[in-house]
Scaffold this motif. Structure first.
Motif, PDB file in Angstrom:
ATOM      1  N   ALA A  52       0.779  -1.311   0.167  1.00  0.00           N
ATOM      2  CA  ALA A  52      -0.085   0.080  -0.166  1.00  0.00           C
ATOM      3  C   ALA A  52       0.855   1.228   0.010  1.00  0.00           C
ATOM      4  N   ALA A  53       0.628   2.306  -0.963  1.00  0.00           N
ATOM      5  CA  ALA A  53       1.183   3.699  -0.646  1.00  0.00           C
ATOM      6  C   ALA A  53       2.697   3.446  -0.776  1.00  0.00           C
ATOM      7  N   SER A  95      -2.674   3.679   9.209  1.00  0.00           N
ATOM      8  CA  SER A  95      -2.172   3.703   7.712  1.00  0.00           C
ATOM      9  C   SER A  95      -3.350   4.047   7.069  1.00  0.00           C
ATOM     10  N   LYS A  96      -3.526   5.299   6.555  1.00  0.00           N
ATOM     11  CA  LYS A  96      -5.089   5.404   6.033  1.00  0.00           C
ATOM     12  C   LYS A  96      -5.198   4.687   4.729  1.00  0.00           C
ATOM     13  N   THR A  97      -4.236   4.198   4.220  1.00  0.00           N
ATOM     14  CA  THR A  97      -4.532   3.482   3.285  1.00  0.00           C
ATOM     15  C   THR A  97      -4.982   2.106   3.505  1.00  0.00           C
ATOM     16  N   ASN A  99      -6.644   1.761   6.185  1.00  0.00           N
ATOM     17  CA  ASN A  99      -7.605   1.801   6.906  1.00  0.00           C
ATOM     18  C   ASN A  99      -7.283   0.858   8.324  1.00  0.00           C
TER      19      ASN A  99
END
Length: 115
Positions: A52-53, A95-97, A99
């Motif tokens: 992720a990201a 981690s917002k990506t 969640n």
């Protein structure tokens, strides 16, 4: 000969913690198998992985202890033996990506797969 209380404490401390006694207290592996299973703290076996990201998040296991690391995007598979370096530990990282909040995660600058 008169010995002060402080001198007695120092003398006992030296007797208890001299190198011979300290080595006797140190745990030595019972057999070669146990020493092979122990890994350095900066290594682990990949249990879970996700990208992720720009990061690869890896759940590693080392001597029965599981923990998460995040590295620059890396191709890894479950079961790979990973060594990492350049680490910084963060607590309660979200981690917002993904969640997801990691109670503890180690951000690393590089990883390598050990053969």
């Amino acid at each position: 000969m008169k010995i002060s209380f402080l001198s007695l404490i120092i003398l006992l401390g030296c007797a208890l913690f001299n190198p011979v006694n300290v080595m006797a207290l140190h745990h030595e592996p019972q057999n070669a198998q146990e020493s092979k299973e122990r890994m350095p703290d900066n290594e682990g076996i990949v249990v879970n992985t996700m990208d992720a990201a720009g990061y690869t998040y890896m759940e590693l296991e080392n001597s029965g202890h599981k923990f998460w690391i995040a590295a620059p995007t890396t191709k890894v598979n479950k079961g790979d033996h990973i060594r990492y370096s350049g680490s910084m530990t963060m607590s309660n990282f979200t981690s917002k990506t993904l969640n997801r909040t990691f109670s503890t995660i180690v951000f690393v600058t590089s990883t390598e797969i050990k053969k």
